[in-house]
Design a protein around this motif. Structure first.
Motif, PDB file in Angstrom:
ATOM      1  N   ARG A   1      -3.858 -13.692  -1.900  1.00 30.25           N
ATOM      2  CA  ARG A   1      -2.804 -12.972  -2.612  1.00 30.25           C
ATOM      3  C   ARG A   1      -3.328 -12.415  -3.922  1.00 30.25           C
ATOM      4  NH1 ARG A   1       2.499 -12.816  -1.796  1.00 30.25           N
ATOM      5  NH2 ARG A   1       2.343 -14.436  -0.213  1.00 30.25           N
TER       6      ARG A   1
ATOM      7  N   VAL B   1       0.185  -9.058  -3.188  1.00 31.32           N
ATOM      8  CA  VAL B   1      -0.355  -8.380  -2.023  1.00 31.32           C
ATOM      9  C   VAL B   1      -1.240  -9.341  -1.236  1.00 31.32           C
ATOM     10  CG1 VAL B   1      -1.821  -6.501  -1.212  1.00 31.32           C
ATOM     11  CG2 VAL B   1      -0.300  -6.135  -3.166  1.00 31.32           C
TER      12      VAL B   1
ATOM     13  N   LEU C   1      -3.833  -9.249   1.742  1.00 32.13           N
ATOM     14  CA  LEU C   1      -4.622  -8.382   2.611  1.00 32.13           C
ATOM     15  C   LEU C   1      -5.087  -9.153   3.835  1.00 32.13           C
ATOM     16  CD1 LEU C   1      -6.919  -6.424   0.133  1.00 32.13           C
ATOM     17  CD2 LEU C   1      -4.796  -5.655   1.192  1.00 32.13           C
TER      18      LEU C   1
ATOM     19  N   SER D   1      -5.021  -4.470   6.438  1.00 35.47           N
ATOM     20  CA  SER D   1      -3.565  -4.408   6.365  1.00 35.47           C
ATOM     21  C   SER D   1      -3.084  -5.153   5.127  1.00 35.47           C
ATOM     22  CB  SER D   1      -2.942  -5.033   7.613  1.00 35.47           C
ATOM     23  OG  SER D   1      -1.534  -5.169   7.464  1.00 35.47           O
ATOM     24  N   ASP D   2      -2.061  -4.600   4.470  1.00 33.79           N
ATOM     25  CA  ASP D   2      -1.437  -5.310   3.353  1.00 33.79           C
ATOM     26  C   ASP D   2      -0.058  -5.833   3.735  1.00 33.79           C
ATOM     27  OD1 ASP D   2       0.152  -3.052   3.390  1.00 33.79           O
ATOM     28  OD2 ASP D   2      -0.490  -2.305   1.434  1.00 33.79           O
TER      29      ASP D   2
ATOM     30  N   THR E   1      -1.592  -0.036   7.012  1.00 29.15           N
ATOM     31  CA  THR E   1      -2.939  -0.349   7.465  1.00 29.15           C
ATOM     32  C   THR E   1      -3.850   0.844   7.211  1.00 29.15           C
ATOM     33  OG1 THR E   1      -2.497   0.433   9.718  1.00 29.15           O
ATOM     34  CG2 THR E   1      -2.144  -1.904   9.280  1.00 29.15           C
TER      35      THR E   1
ATOM     36  N   TRP F   1     -12.415  -3.555   1.262  1.00 27.85           N
ATOM     37  CA  TRP F   1     -11.178  -4.291   0.984  1.00 27.85           C
ATOM     38  C   TRP F   1     -10.839  -4.280  -0.500  1.00 27.85           C
ATOM     39  CZ3 TRP F   1     -10.656  -8.374  -2.347  1.00 27.85           C
ATOM     40  CH2 TRP F   1     -11.818  -9.031  -2.755  1.00 27.85           C
TER      41      TRP F   1
ATOM     42  N   TYR G   1      -8.249  -1.951  -2.018  1.00 26.44           N
ATOM     43  CA  TYR G   1      -6.840  -2.089  -1.628  1.00 26.44           C
ATOM     44  C   TYR G   1      -6.228  -3.415  -2.077  1.00 26.44           C
ATOM     45  CZ  TYR G   1      -8.551   1.642   1.348  1.00 26.44           C
ATOM     46  OH  TYR G   1      -9.135   2.791   1.803  1.00 26.44           O
ATOM     47  N   GLN G   2      -6.883  -4.095  -3.005  1.00 21.54           N
ATOM     48  CA  GLN G   2      -6.415  -5.429  -3.367  1.00 21.54           C
ATOM     49  C   GLN G   2      -5.054  -5.411  -4.059  1.00 21.54           C
ATOM     50  OE1 GLN G   2      -8.834  -7.325  -6.489  1.00 21.54           O
ATOM     51  NE2 GLN G   2      -9.888  -5.374  -6.748  1.00 21.54           N
ATOM     52  N   HIS G   3      -4.624  -4.259  -4.572  1.00 20.19           N
ATOM     53  CA  HIS G   3      -3.290  -4.144  -5.159  1.00 20.19           C
ATOM     54  C   HIS G   3      -2.315  -3.441  -4.218  1.00 20.19           C
ATOM     55  CE1 HIS G   3      -4.795  -5.633  -8.954  1.00 20.19           C
ATOM     56  NE2 HIS G   3      -5.741  -4.727  -8.941  1.00 20.19           N
ATOM     57  N   GLY G   4      -2.756  -3.174  -2.986  1.00 23.83           N
ATOM     58  CA  GLY G   4      -1.914  -2.513  -2.002  1.00 23.83           C
ATOM     59  C   GLY G   4      -2.478  -1.166  -1.595  1.00 23.83           C
TER      60      GLY G   4
END
Length: 260
Positions: A26, A30, A32, A41-42, A46, A55, A58-61
């Motif tokens: 988390r 978020v 992942l 995918s969050d 996707t 990855w 996209y750690q915040h979405g």
């Protein structure tokens, strides 16, 4: 960063071994998930990528990443409408285009790296108003060696001694020939990993039908920025520079002088 890298390698081995997804953890609400086929995918959206390394973007979405890219290249200056055409040179996996495709007439995405283009196709091919081209843009039509580094988002025609590459031969076309039968372009977005001057030089024949140009001029050409060369080319083609930085990034935005 060390903990993130260790986590990444653990994830990669587990994903490959079990052929299933792995929860990454988390980050500000978020969670992942990485899937064995390089799909991230969050929980809501996707995205397909050419490497597990991605990855971290996209750690915040996923939507947040896509919106931030749009903000970087438009900076509140360029307003996109439903009738507009946008050209994305260096489209990568399609994050910039994904944010605007539901709200524009058409987006032309150009990406030379074949591995990255495969992910781009998976992410965007379901949109009816997108055109995807697996070519590069440059000053003349030819075939040229691309130094492919999709793991680090550094695929480029400019070879760096600091990175590990594979090579592939890609087709290069002038942008004014690609856009010969295209209508007026609201925005040309360009991120060419140091090859930006060559890309911009190829718009000469269609510069009168491009409203705005937004170019990432970061230090990716042997450690040097392409800002001065891009600025000179755009002003010679009848553009005025209206912005040349955003939150520390060297993103240059130009507007055609005769735009009403």
């Amino acid at each position: 960063m060390t903990r993130r890298l260790l986590l990444y390698f653990k994830i990669k081995s587990r994903v490959n071994r079990h052929n299933r997804h792995v929860r990454l953890g988390r980050k500000k609400g978020v969670v992942l998930k990485l899937f064995y086929n390089y799909c991230i995918s969050d929980g809501i959206n996707t995205v397909h990528t050419p490497s597990y390394n991605h990855w971290i973007y996209y750690q915040h979405g996923i939507k947040k990443r896509q919106f931030e890219l749009f903000e970087n290249y438009t900076q509140g200056i360029i307003k996109i409408k439903s009738t507009d055409i946008v050209v994305d040179v260096g489209a990568n996996t399609g994050d910039f285009a994904s944010n605007i495709l539901p709200n524009v007439h058409k987006v032309l995405c150009i990406e030379p790296d074949s591995k990255v283009f495969e992910s781009l196709t998976k992410n965007l091919s379901h949109f009816p108003n997108v055109e995807l081209l697996n070519i590069a843009i440059g000053p003349q039509n030819m075939f040229k060696t691309l130094y492919s580094a999709p793991d680090t988002n550094d695929s480029s025609f400019i070879k760096s001694d600091n990175l590990s590459y594979e090579t592939e031969t890609v087709e290069v076309k002038r942008l004014d020939l690609v856009l010969k039968n295209t209508g007026c372009v609201k925005l040309l977005k360009c991120d060419a990993e140091g090859f930006e001057p060559e890309v911009i030089s190829s718009i000469e024949g269609v510069s009168d039908k491009i409203d705005f140009v937004s170019v990432d001029c970061s230090e990716e050409r042997n450690g040097e920025s392409t800002m001065n060369d891009v600025r000179h080319l755009l002003t010679s083609f009848g553009f005025s520079i209206i912005c040349d930085s955003y939150l520390g990034r060297k993103i240059l935005i130009a507007r055609r002088n005769d735009l009403t």
